[in-house]
Design an enzyme around this catalytic site. Structure first.
Site, mmCIF file in Angstrom:
data_model
loop_
_atom_site.group_PDB
_atom_site.id
_atom_site.type_symbol
_atom_site.label_atom_id
_atom_site.label_comp_id
_atom_site.label_asym_id
_atom_site.label_seq_id
_atom_site.Cartn_x
_atom_site.Cartn_y
_atom_site.Cartn_z
ATOM 1 N N ASP A 71 -35.975 -31.051 -19.626
ATOM 2 C CA ASP A 71 -37.082 -30.964 -18.436
ATOM 3 C C ASP A 71 -36.513 -31.006 -17.062
ATOM 4 O OD1 ASP A 71 -35.826 -33.426 -18.129
ATOM 5 O OD2 ASP A 71 -37.397 -35.054 -18.360
ATOM 6 N N ARG B 113 -40.479 -37.368 -22.996
ATOM 7 C CA ARG B 113 -41.023 -38.017 -21.891
ATOM 8 C C ARG B 113 -42.162 -37.341 -21.425
ATOM 9 N NH1 ARG B 113 -37.194 -41.327 -18.558
ATOM 10 N NH2 ARG B 113 -36.020 -39.326 -18.668
ATOM 11 N N ARG C 69 -15.132 -32.887 -21.929
ATOM 12 C CA ARG C 69 -14.093 -32.363 -22.618
ATOM 13 C C ARG C 69 -13.582 -30.880 -21.535
ATOM 14 N NH1 ARG C 69 -12.673 -28.245 -26.264
ATOM 15 N NH2 ARG C 69 -10.752 -29.027 -27.627
ATOM 16 N N GLY D 107 -29.813 -36.176 -16.957
ATOM 17 C CA GLY D 107 -31.245 -35.473 -16.497
ATOM 18 C C GLY D 107 -31.490 -35.560 -15.254
ATOM 19 N N ASP D 108 -33.011 -35.417 -15.318
ATOM 20 C CA ASP D 108 -33.795 -35.805 -14.023
ATOM 21 C C ASP D 108 -33.531 -36.787 -13.053
ATOM 22 O OD1 ASP D 108 -36.138 -34.832 -12.456
ATOM 23 O OD2 ASP D 108 -37.213 -36.753 -13.106
ATOM 24 N N MET E 164 -39.680 -37.279 -29.395
ATOM 25 C CA MET E 164 -39.417 -37.781 -27.867
ATOM 26 C C MET E 164 -39.830 -36.583 -26.908
ATOM 27 S SD MET E 164 -35.960 -39.939 -27.743
ATOM 28 C CE MET E 164 -36.217 -41.776 -27.814
ATOM 29 N N THR F 267 -29.738 -33.546 -21.156
ATOM 30 C CA THR F 267 -30.871 -34.334 -21.642
ATOM 31 C C THR F 267 -31.625 -33.530 -22.650
ATOM 32 O OG1 THR F 267 -33.320 -35.204 -21.097
ATOM 33 C CG2 THR F 267 -32.314 -33.579 -19.509
ATOM 34 N N ILE F 268 -32.100 -34.531 -23.843
ATOM 35 C CA ILE F 268 -32.604 -33.912 -24.950
ATOM 36 C C ILE F 268 -34.103 -33.342 -24.473
ATOM 37 C CG2 ILE F 268 -31.506 -35.114 -26.445
ATOM 38 C CD1 ILE F 268 -34.118 -36.647 -26.893
ATOM 39 N N ASP F 269 -34.558 -33.495 -23.303
ATOM 40 C CA ASP F 269 -36.059 -33.261 -23.098
ATOM 41 C C ASP F 269 -36.271 -31.906 -22.595
ATOM 42 O OD1 ASP F 269 -36.381 -35.992 -23.501
ATOM 43 O OD2 ASP F 269 -36.362 -36.776 -21.577
ATOM 44 N N ARG G 39 -29.135 -46.430 -17.145
ATOM 45 C CA ARG G 39 -30.145 -45.725 -16.075
ATOM 46 C C ARG G 39 -29.814 -46.890 -15.174
ATOM 47 N NH1 ARG G 39 -33.074 -42.155 -19.081
ATOM 48 N NH2 ARG G 39 -33.731 -42.488 -20.761
ATOM 49 N N GLY H 148 -30.430 -40.942 -20.575
ATOM 50 C CA GLY H 148 -30.368 -40.803 -21.783
ATOM 51 C C GLY H 148 -29.168 -40.141 -22.286
ATOM 52 N N GLN I 113 -33.320 -38.895 -32.657
ATOM 53 C CA GLN I 113 -33.222 -37.793 -32.065
ATOM 54 C C GLN I 113 -32.166 -37.261 -30.880
ATOM 55 O OE1 GLN I 113 -37.914 -36.453 -31.303
ATOM 56 N NE2 GLN I 113 -37.404 -38.647 -31.494
HETATM 57 O O1 F6P Z 1 -33.315 -38.951 -22.928
HETATM 58 C C1 F6P Z 1 -34.551 -38.819 -22.662
HETATM 59 C C2 F6P Z 1 -35.519 -39.677 -23.530
HETATM 60 O O2 F6P Z 1 -35.024 -39.697 -24.716
HETATM 61 C C3 F6P Z 1 -36.863 -39.436 -23.425
HETATM 62 O O3 F6P Z 1 -37.407 -38.547 -24.350
HETATM 63 C C4 F6P Z 1 -37.327 -40.874 -23.520
HETATM 64 O O4 F6P Z 1 -38.449 -41.013 -23.148
HETATM 65 C C5 F6P Z 1 -36.417 -41.691 -22.888
HETATM 66 O O5 F6P Z 1 -35.105 -41.081 -23.134
HETATM 67 C C6 F6P Z 1 -36.136 -42.924 -23.536
HETATM 68 O O6 F6P Z 1 -35.111 -43.700 -22.936
HETATM 69 P P1 F6P Z 1 -34.419 -44.904 -23.272
HETATM 70 O O7 F6P Z 1 -33.122 -44.988 -23.637
HETATM 71 O O8 F6P Z 1 -34.378 -45.693 -21.775
HETATM 72 O O9 F6P Z 1 -35.384 -45.657 -23.949
#
Ligand code: F6P
Length: 324
Positions: free
Chosen positions: A132, A174, A24, A105-106, A172, A128-130, A75, A14, A255
């Site tokens: 996590d 996850r 940058r 992210g993860d 959001m 990642t905004i999460d 992804r 994401g 978000q």
């Molecule tokens: O980037 C993390 C996230 O925003 C999660 O909070 C959310 O579940 C997921 O990505 C949604 O991603 P996608 O772009 O695959 O719908």
């Protein structure tokens, strides 16, 4: 003199505000050390297909204020398969790339751990905004996302108060509840539903709203992290128990977008520069992290063993007290 002469930089998973600042800083820092930089489009997919462009400082000079990622992202399903990771590694070797900087992210971290088995030196930056990724106290994008959610919920509340309604707002995150916790606390939510803490008991929420209603309150706010409960079901349960009109708002992708906050630009810059610094020191297969507000790094495989992080318990307890 560093052994690293040429690096590739990519963003994966994401998109998150602050990724551009990291790109940058990678480009500027690498140029400062005389390293060549290749930008890889669409994350790991771009490595497999060798969809790349050379990038220099002039290409990234004014991208700090841009949301999303100038390198695009994906992804990658293919990267889960060894044959495609091998193809990506072959591409890197063919084009003389000594190391990869992967911002994500993860899933990006997990991909990196497998990728190093193909003999690739890969350094990750948590984006990642999460928020996590367990080994780090901060992941790029969280601050912007929490602020965006807060601003949106403030607006939803204006309407909710005007109508005397209950707003159930899904944010959001996850499997992690940090955006819900922070945006919920910042907007004085009456209840915050978090994946880490949800016990399946709807009555706790509906009873507390019924009590507030009996005490004479006329509008209510519940912030729910995605994937924990069905927000429309919760709204309907609140309506049934209290008679209060309840509406659901799903904040969704707003978000992830928008101009990064100063914090995300700054941490992106710091993490990007640090990634090049550790590569220049000869380190391999690391992830950049923040601990006690300082930059550190971990072995990427070790970082994954720390994946069971939980919410800060003081923050959580406080959220309960402040929504009483
Ligand atoms: O980037 C993390 C996230 O925003 C999660 O909070 C959310 O579940 C997921 O990505 C949604 O991603 P996608 O772009 O695959 O719908």
């Amino acid at each position: 003199m560093s052994k690293i002469k040429k690096i590739a930089v990519l963003t994966s998973g994401g998109d998150a505000p602050g990724m551009n600042s990291a790109i940058r800083a990678v480009v500027f820092s690498a140029a400062h050390l005389g390293m060549e930089v290749v930008g890889v489009f669409r994350g790991y997919d771009g490595l497999i297909d060798w969809e790349t462009t050379p990038i220099g400082v002039e290409d990234v000079r004014n991208i700090n204020n841009q949301g999303g990622t100038i390198l695009f992202t994906s992804r990658s399903e293919r990267f889960l398969q060894q044959e495609y990771r091998q193809q990506a590694a072959d591409n890197l070797q063919k084009h003389g790339v000594d190391a990869v900087v992967a911002i994500g992210g993860d899933g990006t971290l997990r991909g990196a751990i497998e990728f190093r088995k193909e003999g690739v030196n890969i350094v990750c930056i948590p984006g990642t905004i999460d928020r996590d990724v367990a080994c780090t106290e901060y992941t790029l994008g969280f601050d912007t996302a929490a602020n965006t959610a807060t601003e949106a919920i403030d607006k939803i509340r204006d309407s909710s108060v005007s109508h005397g309604r209950c707003s159930v707002v899904e944010v959001m995150g996850r499997k992690r509840g940090y955006i819900a916790l922070w945006a919920g606390m910042a907007t004085s939510a009456d209840a915050i539903v978090l994946p880490e803490k949800w016990d399946g008991n709807f009555d706790n929420i509906t009873d507390s709203i019924a009590k507030r209603h009996a005490d004479g309150r006329n509008s209510y706010l519940v912030v729910v992290a995605e994937g924990v409960i069905d927000a429309p079901e919760l709204a309907e349960r609140i309506r049934q128990k209290t008679g209060i009109e309840s509406r659901v708002s799903v904040l969704g992708y707003i978000q992830r977008g928008g101009q990064p906050t100063a914090k995300d630009r700054m941490y992106g810059s710091l993490m990007g520069a640090y990634a090049i610094e550790i590569l220049n020191q000869g380190k391999e297969n690391r992830i950049v992290a923040i601990k006690n507000d300082l930059l550190i790094d971990f072995d990427i495989a070790e970082a994954l063993t720390l994946q069971n992080n939980t919410l800060d318990s003081f923050q959580y307890e406080l959220s309960l007290r402040l929504s009483e």
